[in-house]
Scaffold this motif. Structure first.
Motif, PDB file in Angstrom:
ATOM      1  N   GLY A  15       0.786  -1.215   0.000  1.00  0.00           N
ATOM      2  CA  GLY A  15       0.000   0.000   0.000  1.00  0.00           C
ATOM      3  C   GLY A  15       0.818   1.264   0.000  1.00  0.00           C
ATOM      4  O   GLY A  15       0.429   2.282   0.563  1.00  0.00           O
ATOM      5  N   ARG A 114      -6.450   2.066  -6.560  1.00  0.00           N
ATOM      6  CA  ARG A 114      -6.254   1.486  -5.229  1.00  0.00           C
ATOM      7  C   ARG A 114      -4.842   1.791  -4.726  1.00  0.00           C
ATOM      8  O   ARG A 114      -4.642   2.138  -3.556  1.00  0.00           O
ATOM      9  CB  ARG A 114      -6.503  -0.027  -5.298  1.00  0.00           C
ATOM     10  CG  ARG A 114      -6.737  -0.678  -3.961  1.00  0.00           C
ATOM     11  CD  ARG A 114      -7.599  -1.945  -4.078  1.00  0.00           C
ATOM     12  NE  ARG A 114      -7.122  -2.841  -5.117  1.00  0.00           N
ATOM     13  CZ  ARG A 114      -7.820  -3.201  -6.195  1.00  0.00           C
ATOM     14  NH1 ARG A 114      -9.033  -2.750  -6.386  1.00  0.00           N
ATOM     15  NH2 ARG A 114      -7.311  -4.024  -7.089  1.00  0.00           N
ATOM     16  N   THR A 115      -3.854   1.682  -5.612  1.00  0.00           N
ATOM     17  CA  THR A 115      -2.473   1.984  -5.225  1.00  0.00           C
ATOM     18  C   THR A 115      -2.346   3.426  -4.736  1.00  0.00           C
ATOM     19  O   THR A 115      -1.735   3.696  -3.693  1.00  0.00           O
ATOM     20  CB  THR A 115      -1.533   1.761  -6.430  1.00  0.00           C
ATOM     21  OG1 THR A 115      -1.573   0.374  -6.786  1.00  0.00           O
ATOM     22  CG2 THR A 115      -0.106   2.158  -6.087  1.00  0.00           C
ATOM     23  N   LEU A 117      -4.715   5.384  -3.577  1.00  0.00           N
ATOM     24  CA  LEU A 117      -5.462   5.539  -2.316  1.00  0.00           C
ATOM     25  C   LEU A 117      -4.682   4.992  -1.129  1.00  0.00           C
ATOM     26  O   LEU A 117      -4.662   5.590  -0.046  1.00  0.00           O
ATOM     27  CB  LEU A 117      -6.815   4.825  -2.414  1.00  0.00           C
ATOM     28  CG  LEU A 117      -7.901   5.547  -3.205  1.00  0.00           C
ATOM     29  CD1 LEU A 117      -9.067   4.601  -3.481  1.00  0.00           C
ATOM     30  CD2 LEU A 117      -8.379   6.786  -2.448  1.00  0.00           C
ATOM     31  N   LEU A 118      -4.026   3.844  -1.345  1.00  0.00           N
ATOM     32  CA  LEU A 118      -3.263   3.245  -0.248  1.00  0.00           C
ATOM     33  C   LEU A 118      -2.061   4.115   0.113  1.00  0.00           C
ATOM     34  O   LEU A 118      -1.718   4.244   1.292  1.00  0.00           O
ATOM     35  CB  LEU A 118      -2.814   1.834  -0.635  1.00  0.00           C
ATOM     36  CG  LEU A 118      -3.926   0.778  -0.601  1.00  0.00           C
ATOM     37  CD1 LEU A 118      -3.475  -0.499  -1.304  1.00  0.00           C
ATOM     38  CD2 LEU A 118      -4.327   0.471   0.836  1.00  0.00           C
ATOM     39  N   ARG A 120      -1.970   7.341  -0.138  1.00  0.00           N
ATOM     40  CA  ARG A 120      -2.553   8.459   0.628  1.00  0.00           C
ATOM     41  C   ARG A 120      -2.761   8.059   2.084  1.00  0.00           C
ATOM     42  O   ARG A 120      -2.430   8.822   3.005  1.00  0.00           O
ATOM     43  CB  ARG A 120      -3.872   8.868  -0.023  1.00  0.00           C
ATOM     44  CG  ARG A 120      -4.739   9.828   0.781  1.00  0.00           C
ATOM     45  CD  ARG A 120      -6.001  10.143  -0.028  1.00  0.00           C
ATOM     46  NE  ARG A 120      -6.980  10.911   0.728  1.00  0.00           N
ATOM     47  CZ  ARG A 120      -7.959  10.369   1.455  1.00  0.00           C
ATOM     48  NH1 ARG A 120      -8.073   9.057   1.543  1.00  0.00           N
ATOM     49  NH2 ARG A 120      -8.810  11.146   2.109  1.00  0.00           N
ATOM     50  N   THR A 121      -3.300   6.861   2.298  1.00  0.00           N
ATOM     51  CA  THR A 121      -3.544   6.397   3.669  1.00  0.00           C
ATOM     52  C   THR A 121      -2.228   6.188   4.418  1.00  0.00           C
ATOM     53  O   THR A 121      -2.053   6.628   5.552  1.00  0.00           O
ATOM     54  CB  THR A 121      -4.330   5.075   3.643  1.00  0.00           C
ATOM     55  OG1 THR A 121      -5.529   5.268   2.907  1.00  0.00           O
ATOM     56  CG2 THR A 121      -4.660   4.606   5.053  1.00  0.00           C
ATOM     57  N   ASN A 122      -1.304   5.515   3.749  1.00  0.00           N
ATOM     58  CA  ASN A 122      -0.050   5.148   4.403  1.00  0.00           C
ATOM     59  C   ASN A 122       0.780   6.369   4.775  1.00  0.00           C
ATOM     60  O   ASN A 122       1.533   6.343   5.749  1.00  0.00           O
ATOM     61  CB  ASN A 122       0.750   4.241   3.467  1.00  0.00           C
ATOM     62  CG  ASN A 122       1.332   3.062   4.202  1.00  0.00           C
ATOM     63  OD1 ASN A 122       0.791   2.627   5.203  1.00  0.00           O
ATOM     64  ND2 ASN A 122       2.431   2.552   3.696  1.00  0.00           N
ATOM     65  N   GLU A 126      -4.917  11.827   4.627  1.00  0.00           N
ATOM     66  CA  GLU A 126      -6.379  11.850   4.496  1.00  0.00           C
ATOM     67  C   GLU A 126      -6.931  13.277   4.538  1.00  0.00           C
ATOM     68  O   GLU A 126      -7.871  13.598   3.817  1.00  0.00           O
ATOM     69  CB  GLU A 126      -7.039  11.012   5.600  1.00  0.00           C
ATOM     70  CG  GLU A 126      -6.851   9.511   5.440  1.00  0.00           C
ATOM     71  CD  GLU A 126      -5.603   9.006   6.146  1.00  0.00           C
ATOM     72  OE1 GLU A 126      -4.716   9.825   6.468  1.00  0.00           O
ATOM     73  OE2 GLU A 126      -5.525   7.780   6.379  1.00  0.00           O
TER      74      GLU A 126
END
Lengths: 180, 44
Positions: A15, A114-115, A117-118, A120-122, A126
């Motif tokens: 991620g 998805r990559t 977004l992950l 961004r989260t990691n 956010e």
């Protein structure tokens, strides 16, 4: 020890990561060898940790053997000790630029979205990076088409420019967050 | 294994985002932790 392609796959699977995964692959293990950590008879690199201060001097070196595992709390303590004892080697340290006011356009069922977004989260972005899903939101789709000139997602809109490749998006998020 | 107090050998390698990363680029700005490991998809 793996190739750039294997690293990219692994990093995507986790991620997105904020630190560089380096490919010591060609010639195989050359850097590990320079650090005395290449196990030539097995063709692999030792599982080892080296901390280098900003002057380029080794301040910690240890191995847990390939079969062992590192103690993350111990690593954090080692980092704090180097920060405490060798901050004088950091005269040119600057805070990273950071990110504000970015929008990430994504679509459903898309691995590249998805990559992004992950990542961004990691990277804990956010709050800094707003997400708009063009599969669910016609207004977002129209906005994307206006900004990018086409309905391609993922797309990162930041400071008047738009990036359309997930590797470029992740690289931008990482470099703005980490400073390199 | 390299020892505490040694000068760290410089390197320049490609990372997973296609960047060229060298030890020298962090001189004066960052401490660096190198985590060597045998293969991808193995524990920390």
């Amino acid at each position: 020890m793996d190739s750039v392609h294997c690293h990219a796959n692994w990093a995507a699977g986790m991620g997105g990561i904020s630190f560089p995964l380096l490919a010591d692959f060609h010639p195989k293990g050359a850097v590990a060898g320079a650090y005395g950590l290449y196990l030539a008879e097995k063709g692999i690199t030792d599982r080892a940790t080296v901390i280098i201060d900003a002057d380029g001097v080794v301040r910690h070196a240890s191995s847990v053997t390939p079969a062992g595992s590192r103690d993350i709390a111990e690593l954090a303590a080692l980092c704090e000790a180097v920060n405490r004892n060798h901050s004088g080697t950091l005269p040119a340290a600057e805070a990273p630029p950071g990110i504000t006011g970015a929008t990430l356009f994504v679509k459903n069922g898309c691995g590249f979205s998805r990559t992004a977004l992950l990542a961004r989260t990691n990277l804990h972005l956010e709050a800094a990076v707003q997400v708009k899903n063009v599969s669910d939101d016609p207004a977002a789709l129209a906005e994307l088409e206006q900004l990018a000139g086409k309905a391609q997602a993922p797309a990162l809109a930041l400071g008047g420019s738009v990036q359309l490749e997930s590797v470029d998006i992740v690289r931008t998020l990482v470099s703005k967050t980490t400073g390199f | 294994m390299i020892q505490v107090g040694d000068r760290a050998p410089d390197f320049k390698l490609a990372d997973h985002l296609g960047r060229q990363v060298s030890l020298a680029q962090f001189r004066g700005t960052r401490h660096v932790m190198l985590l060597f490991y045998p293969l991808d998809f193995t524990p920390t």
